[in-house]
Motif scaffolding. Sequence first.
Motif, short mmCIF file in Angstrom:
data_model
loop_
_atom_site.label_atom_id
_atom_site.label_comp_id
_atom_site.label_asym_id
_atom_site.label_seq_id
_atom_site.Cartn_x
_atom_site.Cartn_y
_atom_site.Cartn_z
N LYS A 163 -2.53 -1.06 -3.39
CA LYS A 163 -3.34 0.16 -3.49
C LYS A 163 -2.40 1.36 -3.56
CE LYS A 163 -7.07 2.61 -3.69
NZ LYS A 163 -7.92 2.55 -4.90
N VAL A 164 -2.80 2.35 -4.39
CA VAL A 164 -2.00 3.55 -4.57
C VAL A 164 -2.84 4.79 -4.26
CG1 VAL A 164 -0.57 4.90 -6.15
CG2 VAL A 164 -0.64 2.40 -6.37
N TYR A 165 -2.27 5.71 -3.50
CA TYR A 165 -2.94 6.96 -3.14
C TYR A 165 -2.07 8.13 -3.58
CZ TYR A 165 -5.41 3.83 0.10
OH TYR A 165 -6.14 2.80 0.66
N ALA A 166 -2.74 9.23 -3.92
CA ALA A 166 -2.03 10.47 -4.24
C ALA A 166 -2.40 11.51 -3.19
CB ALA A 166 -2.41 10.98 -5.63
N GLY B 154 -7.99 15.17 8.59
CA GLY B 154 -8.26 14.32 9.74
C GLY B 154 -8.35 12.85 9.43
N THR B 155 -8.35 12.50 8.15
CA THR B 155 -8.39 11.09 7.76
C THR B 155 -7.12 10.37 8.22
OG1 THR B 155 -9.73 11.56 5.80
CG2 THR B 155 -8.48 9.49 5.80
N VAL B 156 -7.28 9.16 8.74
CA VAL B 156 -6.14 8.34 9.13
C VAL B 156 -6.13 7.09 8.27
CG1 VAL B 156 -5.06 6.98 10.96
CG2 VAL B 156 -6.11 9.19 11.50
N LEU B 157 -5.02 6.84 7.62
CA LEU B 157 -4.86 5.68 6.76
C LEU B 157 -3.91 4.70 7.44
CD1 LEU B 157 -5.59 4.56 3.91
CD2 LEU B 157 -3.45 5.57 3.09
N ASP B 158 -4.38 3.47 7.62
CA ASP B 158 -3.58 2.44 8.29
C ASP B 158 -2.96 1.48 7.28
OD1 ASP B 158 -4.23 3.34 10.92
OD2 ASP B 158 -6.21 2.41 10.71
N LYS C 72 0.87 -1.17 0.00
CA LYS C 72 0.00 0.00 0.00
C LYS C 72 0.91 1.23 0.00
CE LYS C 72 -3.76 0.16 2.56
NZ LYS C 72 -4.68 0.34 3.74
N VAL C 73 0.79 2.05 -1.06
CA VAL C 73 1.75 3.14 -1.27
C VAL C 73 1.03 4.49 -1.34
CG1 VAL C 73 3.61 4.01 -2.73
CG2 VAL C 73 3.20 1.55 -2.59
N VAL C 74 1.59 5.48 -0.66
CA VAL C 74 1.14 6.86 -0.75
C VAL C 74 2.18 7.65 -1.53
CG1 VAL C 74 0.60 8.99 0.50
CG2 VAL C 74 -0.18 6.78 1.39
N VAL C 75 1.76 8.24 -2.62
CA VAL C 75 2.64 9.11 -3.41
C VAL C 75 2.28 10.55 -3.08
CG1 VAL C 75 3.39 9.81 -5.71
CG2 VAL C 75 2.86 7.41 -5.26
N LYS D 279 -0.20 15.08 6.84
CA LYS D 279 0.00 15.93 8.02
C LYS D 279 1.08 15.38 8.94
CE LYS D 279 -2.53 18.07 11.86
NZ LYS D 279 -3.85 18.22 12.52
N ARG D 280 0.96 14.09 9.26
CA ARG D 280 1.94 13.49 10.18
C ARG D 280 1.78 11.97 10.21
NH1 ARG D 280 -0.68 15.16 16.09
NH2 ARG D 280 -2.79 14.42 15.66
N PHE D 281 2.82 11.32 10.70
CA PHE D 281 2.77 9.89 10.93
C PHE D 281 2.31 9.67 12.37
CE2 PHE D 281 6.01 10.43 7.65
CZ PHE D 281 5.58 9.51 6.70
N VAL D 282 1.35 8.77 12.54
CA VAL D 282 0.79 8.55 13.88
C VAL D 282 1.03 7.14 14.41
CG1 VAL D 282 -0.96 10.34 13.64
CG2 VAL D 282 -1.46 8.01 12.85
N GLY D 283 1.71 6.33 13.63
CA GLY D 283 2.00 4.97 14.06
C GLY D 283 3.01 4.32 13.15
#
Length: 424
Positions: free
Chosen positions: A105-108, A220-224, A82-85, A207-211
């Motif tokens: 899965k790929v996110y932009a 405010g969305t958190v992606l795990d 699972k990759v965030v670009v 915004k930031r890494f939370v885990g």
Amino acid sequence: MLKDIVFNASLTRVVRNKEDTKWKVEVVVNGELQVVEYDKVAFCHGYQTKARMPALEGREKFEGVIIHSQAYRKAEDFKRKKVVVVGVGATAGDIIRELIPVASKVYASHRRGTLILRRWRNGSPVDLTVTRRRRQISTFLQRNFPGTARAIADLGCRYFMRRTWGRLDPAWRITPFPSITLALPSTAENIIESLKDGSLKSLHGLKRFVGSHSIEFDDGTVLDNVDAVICATGYSADFTVAPFVEESRPANYGGPPIARLWMNLFPPKYADSTCLLCYSMFGKNNGFSFSDVVSMAVSNIWRGVHPIPSQEEMEKQIDSHHKWVAARWSLDNNADVSAVKQWEFQGFLHDAAGTGLENLGWGWKGWKFWFRDREMYNLMNHGVETAHAFCFFETGKRRTWSGAREAIIQANKAVKLFPIKGIK
């Protein structure tokens, strides 16, 4: 030329010698540091050298992969991940195209929109729509009516976006996009196509890494379960190898320091012996072939064929240019501070290089050329932009090429195969 080229070399820095008469070039060759003195030095290390990596809060918590796109090599490294670009520019588009078939899965992730153009339009490469005459009209408007030029350009871009892509889902936040006069467009057409078919999902800014594998975004969305983050966040000019380059900030300006380079090329104190070809956004007029003009211009200046102003006058011109940069930055805080005024930068380089393209203008030289050689006047103004035009006119500053005329004619004949049926 091979006998004069040193391979397997890495430049460390360039400084003046104690007598301030030559340049000391510090270079590592095959693992060994060498110091060589030269009379003149041209920095041709390009724009895309220093990765612009964002400061990411909580990065130490993340156990996945975090890289800049500069370090990206192949999609297989992210198979079933699972990759965030981060970003939606041209580089992000290239990486996303490769990742989608192999990643799970790929996110932009992006904070603002971007102008995305197709590489082809109605069966023809889109760059064929740009001609010398259209460029002249554009730069005339930019120079004399900047606000009007910006409004016309942005209106046209919005029209082409609607015409090309139809209605875009507001949730994707591709629009609104910054002015094309302040930010370069993208040709990552696959991003919109992938958003439409669902193979790519748009996310707000990271915004930031939370885990260990979790990211929070600006909304405010958190992606795990994120395995990797690839930051396609651009580059900046690398002046670490040129510590002699001075920087400054104009009054009432809150952006990054701006390099003090006359015409965005020459340090005023050493304009006769060094130049840096890595600080001129919006400087090219027709891609990499414009590098021919730059090299001819620098050569003519250093050979004494083309005069340059005094150091004092250069400093005044730099101050004026920095005020212009600051005004652009006030319109868009993401505007690249290495930007140049196209009409000034390109006009100066053509004059210094002695290309003679003033014969294509609306002055008496232009009318004279139109009357004397109508075929070439029309081909060079309204046809394909080609570097062969740079060595067509005799100006006394550089050699002409006897084959330029035929090459220009052949280049215009070659594109008659367009438009190609079946290509949109």
